[in-house]
Design an enzyme around this catalytic site. Structure first.
Site, short mmCIF file in Angstrom:
data_model
loop_
_atom_site.label_atom_id
_atom_site.label_comp_id
_atom_site.label_asym_id
_atom_site.label_seq_id
_atom_site.Cartn_x
_atom_site.Cartn_y
_atom_site.Cartn_z
CG ASN A 9 76.77 -62.52 80.43
OD1 ASN A 9 76.01 -62.73 81.38
ND2 ASN A 9 77.22 -61.31 80.13
CD1 TRP A 10 73.18 -68.32 79.84
CD2 TRP A 10 72.33 -69.17 81.73
NE1 TRP A 10 73.32 -69.69 79.78
CE2 TRP A 10 72.81 -70.23 80.93
CE3 TRP A 10 71.76 -69.47 82.97
CZ2 TRP A 10 72.72 -71.57 81.33
CZ3 TRP A 10 71.66 -70.82 83.38
CH2 TRP A 10 72.14 -71.84 82.55
CE LYS A 11 74.73 -59.93 77.92
NZ LYS A 11 74.82 -58.89 76.91
CG HIS A 97 79.24 -57.49 80.66
ND1 HIS A 97 78.27 -56.65 80.17
CD2 HIS A 97 79.34 -58.53 79.81
CE1 HIS A 97 77.80 -57.18 79.04
NE2 HIS A 97 78.43 -58.31 78.81
CD GLU A 99 74.85 -56.06 79.18
OE1 GLU A 99 74.69 -56.96 80.01
OE2 GLU A 99 74.90 -56.28 77.95
CD GLU A 169 81.63 -59.27 76.12
OE1 GLU A 169 80.95 -60.15 75.58
OE2 GLU A 169 81.33 -58.77 77.21
N GLY A 175 74.60 -57.25 71.74
CA GLY A 175 73.14 -57.28 71.64
C GLY A 175 72.58 -56.50 70.47
CB SER A 214 76.32 -59.62 67.65
OG SER A 214 75.58 -58.55 68.21
N GLY A 235 76.17 -63.79 74.67
CA GLY A 235 74.98 -63.36 75.39
C GLY A 235 73.75 -64.04 74.82
N GLY A 236 73.05 -63.36 73.94
CA GLY A 236 71.78 -63.85 73.39
C GLY A 236 71.79 -65.30 72.93
P1 13P Z 1 75.36 -60.71 72.81
O1 13P Z 1 75.99 -62.02 72.39
O2 13P Z 1 73.91 -60.81 73.11
O3 13P Z 1 75.71 -59.62 71.86
O4 13P Z 1 76.06 -60.32 74.22
C1 13P Z 1 77.42 -60.37 74.33
C2 13P Z 1 77.79 -60.20 75.75
O5 13P Z 1 77.51 -59.19 76.35
C3 13P Z 1 78.47 -61.30 76.43
O6 13P Z 1 78.95 -60.92 77.67
#
Ligand code: 13P
Length: 253
Positions: A9-11, A97, A99, A169, A175, A214, A235-236
């Site tokens: 997930n590149w956000k 998600h 967010e 999640e 994050g 994470s 994510g990251g």
């Molecule tokens: P991180 O891996 O940056 O914690 O993000 C997880 C995420 O939100 C995947 O959708």
């Protein structure tokens, strides 16, 4: 036997040139990896160019959207229709998600409507669920997650989950660098499977339930071996080709 799944997930990160270089490296490094289903979720703006790159390289990596509107089409300025994601070659879409839930105020009801539309447009929804730190502290974790799932099942029926993925999640792990313990992850994934089994045993057994929050190559090993964990949503670490491909290889091993 459930297939392993890894999503990146590149956000809202990166620009075209950097993301092209990232995806090119990922394609190269994963070209011989057949046992894991890998998907990337770029911003809508770059879906088409990333899709073209995957096609040009004959890559098995799939494309997914990060969200879509809860309406079919029409006067919804700034939104993306589910049919547009399908049209541009998406196989998956992330829905609910944290967010979207917490920064943009999406309710269980809205997410359930999106899920129904995703299915109508032959997209595979990756339904994200998870509790906040406060909900965990007051012992509401399981109730919150069950409610997030029930909203969807009540809207579309359990059969619609036959072709879907659930991503657990925990919001406090996204994050933050704080990963849930292996025990807590297994407990939640098993709880989700058991909850679905009350409606349909086969669907519960076959659905992929992946963990997100994470994940890094350094901490994923203990999570990926858990019996009810079928992969990860990253994510990251998905923004670094080395880390993301290391996670895919870990999942395959
Ligand atoms: P991180 O891996 O940056 O914690 O993000 C997880 C995420 O939100 C995947 O959708």
């Amino acid at each position: 036997m459930r297939r392993k799944f890894l999503g990146g997930n590149w956000k809202m990160n990166g620009l075209k040139s950097g993301l092209t270089a990232l995806l090119t490296a990922v394609i190269q490094q994963l070209k011989d990896l057949a046992t894991v289903e890998v998907a990337v979720f770029p911003s809508d703006v770059y879906l088409e160019s990333m899709g073209n790159l995957l096609k040009a390289q004959h890559s098995a990596i799939a494309l997914g959207g990060q969200n879509h509107c809860d309406h079919e089409e029409g006067a919804y300025t700034g939104e993306t229709a589910p049919g547009m994601l399908q049209d541009i070659g998406c196989r998956y879409v992330l829905l609910g998600h944290s967010e979207r839930r917490h920064t943009f105020g999406e309710s269980n009801r809205v997410i359930a409507r999106k899920f129904a539309l995703a299915k109508q447009h032959h997209l595979i929804p990756v339904l994200c669920v998870g509790e906040t730190e406060m909900q965990r502290d007051i012992g509401e974790t399981e109730a919150v997650v069950r409610e997030q799932i029930n909203a969807v099942v009540n809207e579309v029926g359990i059969n619609a989950l036959a072709k879907a993925i659930i991503a657990y999640e925990p919001v406090w792990a996204i994050g933050t660098g704080k990963i849930a313990t292996a025990e807590a992850v297994q407990e939640m994934h098993a709880m989700i499977r058991k909850h679905l089994a009350n409606s349909d045993h086969d669907i519960a057994q076959n659905i992929q339930i992946i963990y997100g929050g994470s994940l890094k190559p350094q901490n994923a090993k203990d999570i990926f071996v858990l019996p009810d964990v079928d992969g990860g949503l990253v994510g990251g670490a998905s923004l670094k080709a080395e880390d993301f491909t290391a996670l895919a290889k870990l999942l395959a091993s």
